[in-house]
Design an enzyme around this catalytic site. Structure first.
Site, PDB file in Angstrom:
ATOM      1  N   SER A   1       0.864  -1.186   0.000  1.00  0.00           N
ATOM      2  CA  SER A   1       0.000   0.000   0.000  1.00  0.00           C
ATOM      3  C   SER A   1       0.894   1.227   0.000  1.00  0.00           C
ATOM      4  CB  SER A   1      -0.882   0.026   1.247  1.00  0.00           C
ATOM      5  OG  SER A   1      -1.476   1.313   1.393  1.00  0.00           O
TER       6      SER A   1
ATOM      7  N   TYR B   1      -1.195  -0.714  10.203  1.00  0.00           N
ATOM      8  CA  TYR B   1      -1.332  -1.065   8.780  1.00  0.00           C
ATOM      9  C   TYR B   1      -0.086  -0.614   8.006  1.00  0.00           C
ATOM     10  CZ  TYR B   1      -3.705  -1.185   4.178  1.00  0.00           C
ATOM     11  OH  TYR B   1      -4.057  -1.437   2.881  1.00  0.00           O
TER      12      TYR B   1
END
Ligand code: NAP
Length: 244
Positions: free
Chosen positions: A143, A156
Site C-alpha cells: 500500500s 497497517y
C-alpha cells in the site's frame, strides 16, 4: 499461454475487491486459480463460478491466512487439484485504524499477523516448488501507506512497509532460480475496505478519481508473465499520481 511450466496460482483474500479481480485476471491468462477466503464463502464461490463460466479452472479455498496452519493446507489442496503453485499473490489484508495511543495490542497483532506474517509463511511454503520448477512469481499487495504517512494507520503502515522489505530481500535470495518477487502498492481503490474513507483523500489524487480493482489486477498480472522475468524486487505503485 506462455512457455511457462504447468502449475497453478493462489490468490489470498480473493472473495471480493482487489483479490477477486486478480484471480479473474490470472484465470484469463490460463492459470488454474485457488480463490482463498476467510469468511465470505458466497463471494469466493461467485468468483469461481465466473472463472469456470468463462472456461477457466478455479477452486474456492477457505482458510484464515493469519493461522500458521493454513499455508500447508492451502498449498496441499491446490497442488493435489491443479499441480504446483507457481504464482502466489499475497493479497489478503485487514485494517484496524486508530491513532497510535489508542491501538490495542490485539489490533496491532491482528494487522501484522494477517498482512505481514501470513505473507512470509505462504512465501516460505511456495518457494521450494517454484525453485524446483525454475519458475515462480510472488506478488505482495502492499500500500502507498507503507511509503507515506497516513495518521491512524500505524499498524497497517508498518505491516505494508514490512511487506515491501520482505519482497526485496526474498527477491534477491531467489533471483537466480527463475523466481521473481515483487510488490504492488495501490493508492485509493474502490472496494469494501475503503467504503466511506475516500472522499477527502480524492482531492489530493492527481487523477481525481479512485482506482478500480481491475487496474490493480492488470499490474499484478503483468508481473506474473514471462515478459516480466527480469523485473524483481520492485514495488509498483498504482495510485493515480498520489505519491508522485
Ligand atoms: P477487501 O475488499 O476488504 O477484501 C479483503 C479480502 O481479504 C477479502 O476477500 C477477505 O475475505 C480477505 N481476508 C481478510 N482477512 C483474511 C484472512 N485472515 N485470511 C484470508 N482472507 C482474508 O480489501 P481490498 O480493498 O480488496 O484489499 C485487498 C488488498 O489490497 C489488501 O491487502 C489491502 O491492504 C490492499 N490495499 C487496498 C487498498 C484500497 O484502497 N482498497 C489500498 C492499498 C492496499 P473474507 O471476506 O472471506 O474474510
Amino acid at each position: 499461454m506462455n512457455g511457462r511450466p504447468d502449475g497453478s496460482a493462489l490468490v489470498t483474500g480473493a472473495s471480493r475487491g482487489i483479490g477477486a479481480a486478480i484471480a479473474k485476471a490470472l484465470a484469463r491468462d490460463g492459470w488454474p486459480v485457488g480463490v482463498n477466503y476467510r469468511k465470505d464463502a458466497e463471494g469466493a464461490e461467485a468468483v469461481v463460478a465466473e472463472i469456470t463460466g468463462a472456461g477457466g479452472r478455479a477452486l474456492a479455498l477457505q482458510g484464515d491466512v493469519a493461522d500458521p496452519e493454513t499455508a500447508e493446507r492451502l498449498f496441499g489442496t491446490l497442488e493435489g487439484e491443479f499441480g504446483p503453485v507457481l504464482v502466489l499473490v499475497n493479497n489478503a489484508g485487514v485494517r484496524a485504524d486508530a491513532l497510535s495511543p489508542q491501538i490495542a495490542d490485539e489490533d496491532w497483532q491482528k494487522v501484522i499477523d494477517t498482512n505481514l506474517s501470513a505473507a512470509f509463511r505462504l512465501t516460505r511454503r511456495a518457494l521450494r516448488p517454484m525453485i524446483r520448477a525454475r519458475y515462480g512469481r510472488v506478488v505482495n499487495i502492499a500500500s502507498i501507506v507503507g511509503q507515506r504517512a497516513n495518521p491512524g494507520q500505524a499498524n497497517y503502515a508498518a505491516s505494508k512497509a514490512g511487506l515491501v522489505a520482505l519482497t526485496k530481500t526474498v527477491a534477491a535470495e531467489v533471483a537466480k532460480r527463475g523466481v521473481t518477487v515483487n510488490a504492488v502498492a495501490p493508492g485509493l481503490i474502490e472496494t469494501e475496505m475503503t467504503d466511506g474513507v475516500g472522499e477527502k483523500l480524492l482531492e489530493h489524487v492527481p487523477a481525481r478519481r479512485a482506482g478500480t480493482p481491475d487496474e490493480v489486477a492488470e499490474c499484478v498480472r503483468f508481473l506474473t508473465t514471462d515478459g516480466a522475468a527480469y523485473v524483481t524486487g520492485v514495488c509498483l505503485t498504482v495510485d493515480g499520481g498520489l505519491t508522485a
